[in-house]
Design a protein around this motif. Structure first.
Motif, mmCIF file in Angstrom:
data_model
loop_
_atom_site.group_PDB
_atom_site.id
_atom_site.type_symbol
_atom_site.label_atom_id
_atom_site.label_comp_id
_atom_site.label_asym_id
_atom_site.label_seq_id
_atom_site.Cartn_x
_atom_site.Cartn_y
_atom_site.Cartn_z
ATOM 1 N N TYR A 5 9.932 40.422 -19.963
ATOM 2 C CA TYR A 5 9.995 40.594 -21.411
ATOM 3 C C TYR A 5 8.676 41.055 -22.013
ATOM 4 C CZ TYR A 5 14.621 38.545 -21.326
ATOM 5 O OH TYR A 5 15.957 38.320 -21.086
ATOM 6 N N LEU A 6 7.621 41.078 -21.218
ATOM 7 C CA LEU A 6 6.391 41.720 -21.685
ATOM 8 C C LEU A 6 6.599 43.234 -21.779
ATOM 9 C CD1 LEU A 6 3.382 41.580 -22.441
ATOM 10 C CD2 LEU A 6 2.863 41.716 -19.990
ATOM 11 N N LYS A 7 7.392 43.770 -20.867
ATOM 12 C CA LYS A 7 7.674 45.199 -20.885
ATOM 13 C C LYS A 7 8.709 45.550 -21.953
ATOM 14 C CE LYS A 7 6.828 45.479 -15.896
ATOM 15 N NZ LYS A 7 7.430 45.782 -14.552
ATOM 16 N N GLN A 8 9.739 44.717 -22.105
ATOM 17 C CA GLN A 8 10.805 44.985 -23.061
ATOM 18 C C GLN A 8 11.134 43.718 -23.854
ATOM 19 O OE1 GLN A 8 14.012 46.439 -20.634
ATOM 20 N NE2 GLN A 8 13.206 48.527 -20.559
ATOM 21 N N PRO A 9 10.311 43.388 -24.853
ATOM 22 C CA PRO A 9 10.550 42.142 -25.609
ATOM 23 C C PRO A 9 11.866 42.137 -26.382
ATOM 24 C CG PRO A 9 8.330 43.000 -25.981
ATOM 25 C CD PRO A 9 9.096 44.064 -25.292
ATOM 26 N N SER A 10 12.260 43.281 -26.938
ATOM 27 C CA SER A 10 13.457 43.313 -27.775
ATOM 28 C C SER A 10 14.747 43.146 -26.980
ATOM 29 C CB SER A 10 13.515 44.635 -28.557
ATOM 30 O OG SER A 10 13.540 45.740 -27.658
ATOM 31 N N SER A 11 14.680 43.230 -25.650
ATOM 32 C CA SER A 11 15.893 43.040 -24.841
ATOM 33 C C SER A 11 16.354 41.589 -24.828
ATOM 34 C CB SER A 11 15.643 43.521 -23.409
ATOM 35 O OG SER A 11 14.598 42.777 -22.797
ATOM 36 N N ILE A 12 15.596 40.690 -25.454
ATOM 37 C CA ILE A 12 15.980 39.281 -25.506
ATOM 38 C C ILE A 12 17.171 39.062 -26.436
ATOM 39 C CG2 ILE A 12 14.380 38.752 -27.388
ATOM 40 C CD1 ILE A 12 15.376 36.449 -24.463
#
Length: 319
Positions: free
Chosen positions: A132-139
């Motif tokens: 999630y450091l690479k893609q935080p909004s995927s949460i």
């Protein structure tokens, strides 16, 4: 002195001979020649031996021979102690062999369950952090599946903020104050205050989500908030390292940016995404404003309580 008529042994104390187990008799005072004169001998059960009757010899074991009634199993004390010692050694050897066999059957030692759980959770959090450091909004859309990792992120950020403040105080003012005495006040107080701010944010988001936006649980909100706080965790680590090398200007800005992200930018982004995806009857813009009002009121109450119990109490007492 006592004398054994069976074997002639002489010893100081005891009722039975230490060599053969025979009955001992008291030695009377010396006779005219100076040699000790024994008292009247006794039989097997303490009965006196008649004159001319030989004293019983316990070394001779005939078919009708019976051991004297002393010691366990009719054995003299000396022989009994040796057998007990041998039996004790045999018992210890048997116990050792049983333990060794159980160890061989059990195989290698089993790892501690709690330690293994901590290791597994650490690996999961590391994967969670890097992903999630690479893609935080995927949460968004994952629900409560990252609740534990999100909670760990919030606690880690609070501890890092407290540690950063303590390092700043110790490096900048270490010559004027006792850093050991203020460790718990600076570190513990700061960490608790950050956790209280997170609680206010979660409560504000939960009220708006329940009343005006999507039906979001508080666990999902913690999952979102903790995941999107990963950049703030990195900034807090950088500020701490800068405080260690006494680069206070850059460290201060890193510290301030991480706090602004957590207090304002991240919660506003969360409520915007939630209201945009699943808004109820109230327009998302007004629900957005409602969140700002609720958070401002709760945050003001928190600051007032903290001020009255810390700095405000000190200043009021001083003046």
């Amino acid at each position: 002195m006592k004398n054994c008529f069976a074997c002639g042994n002489v010893q100081d104390a005891g009722n039975f001979c230490a060599k053969c187990g025979g009955t001992l008799t008291e030695v009377s005072a010396t006779n005219d020649g100076g040699a000790p004169t024994p008292s009247q001998p006794t039989g097997q059960f303490g009965q006196p031996v008649q004159p001319g009757q030989p004293a019983p010899n316990f070394q001779q074991q005939g078919p009708n021979y019976q051991q004297p009634p002393f010691g366990q199993q009719g054995q003299p004390f000396g022989q009994q102690q040796f057998q007990q010692h041998d039996q004790g050694q045999q018992y210890q050897q048997q116990q050792y062999q049983q333990q060794y066999q159980q160890y061989q059957q059990a195989g290698p030692a089993q790892p501690n369950v709690h330690v293994e759980r901590v290791k597994d959770q650490s690996k999961m959090f590391f994967n969670f952090f890097t992903t999630y450091l690479k893609q935080p909004s995927s949460i968004f859309g994952t629900g409560e599946r990252q609740f534990t990792n999100g909670l760990i992120s919030i606690i880690a950020y609070a501890l890092l903020i407290g540690l950063s403040l303590f390092i700043f105080v110790s490096t900048a003012f270490g010559g004027f104050i006792d850093t050991g005495a203020v460790f718990f006040n600076v570190f513990g107080g700061s960490a608790i205050f950050i956790i209280a701010i997170f609680a206010v944010i979660v409560l504000s988001l939960f009220i708006v989500a329940k009343g005006f936006g999507p039906d979001t649980s508080w666990k999902e909100i913690i999952s979102l908030l903790g995941t999107l706080s990963i950049p703030s965790i990195i900034l807090s680590i950088l500020s701490m390292l800068l405080f260690i090398v006494k680069s206070y200007d850059f460290g201060y800005w890193m510290f301030l940016i991480s706090l602004l992200l957590v207090i304002s930018a991240i919660p506003l982004y969360i409520i915007t995404r939630l209201l945009t995806m699943r808004s109820k009857s109230l327009d998302s813009f007004y629900a957005y404003l409602v969140y700002i009002v609720i958070f401002s009121v709760l945050f003001y109450v928190l600051i007032t309580v903290v001020w009255n119990n810390t700095a405000g109490k000190f200043i009021g007492g001083y003046w």
